[in-house]
Design a protein around this motif. Structure first.
Motif, PDB file in Angstrom:
ATOM      1  N   GLU A  31       0.857  -1.507  -0.499  1.00  0.00           N
ATOM      2  CA  GLU A  31       0.305  -0.104   0.204  1.00  0.00           C
ATOM      3  C   GLU A  31       0.950   1.348  -0.034  1.00  0.00           C
ATOM      4  N   HIS A  32       0.402   2.656  -1.149  1.00  0.00           N
ATOM      5  CA  HIS A  32       1.446   3.704  -0.855  1.00  0.00           C
ATOM      6  C   HIS A  32      -0.091   4.692  -0.673  1.00  0.00           C
ATOM      7  N   PRO A  33       0.453   5.977  -0.185  1.00  0.00           N
ATOM      8  CA  PRO A  33       0.244   7.176  -0.170  1.00  0.00           C
ATOM      9  C   PRO A  33      -1.343   6.875  -1.377  1.00  0.00           C
ATOM     10  N   PRO A  34      -2.312   7.809  -1.226  1.00  0.00           N
ATOM     11  CA  PRO A  34      -2.933   7.469  -1.826  1.00  0.00           C
ATOM     12  C   PRO A  34      -2.692   8.552  -3.281  1.00  0.00           C
ATOM     13  N   ALA A  35      -3.003   8.306  -4.170  1.00  0.00           N
ATOM     14  CA  ALA A  35      -1.985   8.568  -5.698  1.00  0.00           C
ATOM     15  C   ALA A  35      -3.101   8.746  -6.873  1.00  0.00           C
ATOM     16  N   PRO A  36      -3.063   9.289  -8.351  1.00  0.00           N
ATOM     17  CA  PRO A  36      -4.507   9.042  -8.397  1.00  0.00           C
ATOM     18  C   PRO A  36      -4.760   8.170  -9.639  1.00  0.00           C
ATOM     19  N   VAL A  37      -3.006   7.585  -9.428  1.00  0.00           N
ATOM     20  CA  VAL A  37      -3.497   5.912 -10.059  1.00  0.00           C
ATOM     21  C   VAL A  37      -2.303   4.765  -9.245  1.00  0.00           C
ATOM     22  N   PRO A  38      -2.898   3.801  -8.835  1.00  0.00           N
ATOM     23  CA  PRO A  38      -2.370   2.846  -7.448  1.00  0.00           C
ATOM     24  C   PRO A  38      -0.754   2.426  -8.408  1.00  0.00           C
ATOM     25  N   ARG A  39      -0.143   2.456  -7.797  1.00  0.00           N
ATOM     26  CA  ARG A  39       1.408   2.273  -8.504  1.00  0.00           C
ATOM     27  C   ARG A  39       1.391   0.876  -7.983  1.00  0.00           C
ATOM     28  N   LEU A  40       1.907   0.271  -9.399  1.00  0.00           N
ATOM     29  CA  LEU A  40       2.212  -1.331  -9.484  1.00  0.00           C
ATOM     30  C   LEU A  40       3.611  -1.446  -9.573  1.00  0.00           C
ATOM     31  N   GLY A  41       4.244  -2.426  -9.064  1.00  0.00           N
ATOM     32  CA  GLY A  41       5.638  -2.994  -8.762  1.00  0.00           C
ATOM     33  C   GLY A  41       6.085  -3.944 -10.236  1.00  0.00           C
ATOM     34  N   PRO A  42       6.852  -3.942 -10.690  1.00  0.00           N
ATOM     35  CA  PRO A  42       7.406  -4.617 -12.434  1.00  0.00           C
ATOM     36  C   PRO A  42       6.799  -6.333 -12.267  1.00  0.00           C
ATOM     37  N   VAL A  43       6.588  -6.749 -10.919  1.00  0.00           N
ATOM     38  CA  VAL A  43       6.418  -8.126 -10.904  1.00  0.00           C
ATOM     39  C   VAL A  43       4.836  -7.845 -11.101  1.00  0.00           C
ATOM     40  N   VAL A  44       4.097  -6.969  -9.889  1.00  0.00           N
ATOM     41  CA  VAL A  44       2.532  -7.159 -10.508  1.00  0.00           C
ATOM     42  C   VAL A  44       1.989  -6.871 -12.171  1.00  0.00           C
ATOM     43  N   GLN A  45       2.771  -5.878 -13.098  1.00  0.00           N
ATOM     44  CA  GLN A  45       2.776  -5.719 -13.722  1.00  0.00           C
ATOM     45  C   GLN A  45       3.035  -6.546 -14.715  1.00  0.00           C
ATOM     46  N   ALA A  46       3.463  -7.140 -14.322  1.00  0.00           N
ATOM     47  CA  ALA A  46       4.473  -8.396 -15.571  1.00  0.00           C
ATOM     48  C   ALA A  46       2.349  -9.530 -15.788  1.00  0.00           C
ATOM     49  N   ALA A  47       2.393  -9.608 -14.278  1.00  0.00           N
ATOM     50  CA  ALA A  47       1.636 -10.670 -13.679  1.00  0.00           C
ATOM     51  C   ALA A  47      -0.353 -10.154 -14.644  1.00  0.00           C
ATOM     52  N   VAL A  48       0.082  -8.634 -14.539  1.00  0.00           N
ATOM     53  CA  VAL A  48      -1.487  -8.565 -14.958  1.00  0.00           C
ATOM     54  C   VAL A  48      -1.345  -8.881 -16.663  1.00  0.00           C
ATOM     55  N   HIS A  49      -0.220  -8.321 -17.013  1.00  0.00           N
ATOM     56  CA  HIS A  49      -0.359  -8.200 -18.575  1.00  0.00           C
ATOM     57  C   HIS A  49      -0.056  -9.776 -19.171  1.00  0.00           C
ATOM     58  N   HIS A  50       0.248 -10.628 -18.407  1.00  0.00           N
ATOM     59  CA  HIS A  50       0.988 -11.525 -19.395  1.00  0.00           C
ATOM     60  C   HIS A  50       0.568 -12.436 -18.926  1.00  0.00           C
ATOM     61  N   ALA A  51       0.032 -12.965 -17.854  1.00  0.00           N
ATOM     62  CA  ALA A  51      -0.531 -14.349 -16.450  1.00  0.00           C
ATOM     63  C   ALA A  51      -1.896 -14.712 -18.136  1.00  0.00           C
ATOM     64  N   ASP A  52      -2.057 -16.063 -18.299  1.00  0.00           N
ATOM     65  CA  ASP A  52      -2.940 -16.502 -18.936  1.00  0.00           C
ATOM     66  C   ASP A  52      -3.563 -16.958 -18.108  1.00  0.00           C
ATOM     67  N   CYS A  53      -3.501 -16.867 -16.503  1.00  0.00           N
ATOM     68  CA  CYS A  53      -5.014 -16.790 -15.558  1.00  0.00           C
ATOM     69  C   CYS A  53      -5.996 -15.629 -15.102  1.00  0.00           C
ATOM     70  N   PRO A  54      -6.799 -15.541 -14.988  1.00  0.00           N
ATOM     71  CA  PRO A  54      -7.050 -15.009 -14.069  1.00  0.00           C
ATOM     72  C   PRO A  54      -5.709 -14.350 -12.589  1.00  0.00           C
ATOM     73  N   VAL A  55      -6.430 -12.501 -12.451  1.00  0.00           N
ATOM     74  CA  VAL A  55      -4.794 -12.425 -11.746  1.00  0.00           C
ATOM     75  C   VAL A  55      -5.761 -11.472 -10.339  1.00  0.00           C
ATOM     76  N   ALA A  56      -5.520 -11.611  -9.181  1.00  0.00           N
ATOM     77  CA  ALA A  56      -6.081 -11.465  -8.033  1.00  0.00           C
ATOM     78  C   ALA A  56      -4.701  -9.821  -6.868  1.00  0.00           C
ATOM     79  N   VAL A  57      -4.981  -8.957  -7.403  1.00  0.00           N
ATOM     80  CA  VAL A  57      -3.811  -7.907  -6.599  1.00  0.00           C
ATOM     81  C   VAL A  57      -4.306  -7.746  -5.303  1.00  0.00           C
ATOM     82  N   VAL A  58      -3.527  -8.218  -4.367  1.00  0.00           N
ATOM     83  CA  VAL A  58      -3.953  -7.431  -3.157  1.00  0.00           C
ATOM     84  C   VAL A  58      -3.039  -6.741  -2.451  1.00  0.00           C
ATOM     85  N   PRO A  59      -4.056  -5.763  -1.944  1.00  0.00           N
ATOM     86  CA  PRO A  59      -2.899  -4.886  -1.248  1.00  0.00           C
ATOM     87  C   PRO A  59      -2.092  -5.676   0.079  1.00  0.00           C
ATOM     88  N   HIS A  60      -1.560  -4.933   0.546  1.00  0.00           N
ATOM     89  CA  HIS A  60      -0.704  -5.404   1.794  1.00  0.00           C
ATOM     90  C   HIS A  60      -0.137  -4.017   2.426  1.00  0.00           C
TER      91      HIS A  60
END
Length: 75
Positions: free
Chosen positions: A45-74
């Motif tokens: 979790e990061h301070p509120p921003a207009p667009v949530p920030r995603l790291g490179p691993v999450v970014q790759a997962a969201v764009h390239h995984a062959d299955c649904p991706v759940a992004v869980v903030p912690h």
């Protein structure tokens, strides 16, 4: 193994695979999700921003995984 133990005990029917790969973390996560029903990835979790920030691993997962991706903030 110690980190995953409480989750394995709480959700014994969920199959958890842990392994070590010597390659790009983003590539390893996407390849490991092949033939999966769901890929869950964490996002700090990061301070509120207009667009949530995603790291490179999450970014790759969201764009390239062959299955649904759940992004869980912690914290």
């Amino acid at each position: 193994d110690e980190v995953l133990r409480p989750w394995r005990e709480k959700f014994p029917r969920v199959r958890v695979v842990d392994e070590v790969r010597l390659e790009s973390p983003a590539r390893a996560v996407v390849q490991a999700a092949t033939d999966s029903d769901l890929l869950m990835v964490g996002r700090r979790e990061h301070p509120p921003a207009p667009v949530p920030r995603l790291g490179p691993v999450v970014q790759a997962a969201v764009h390239h995984a062959d299955c649904p991706v759940a992004v869980v903030p912690h914290e």
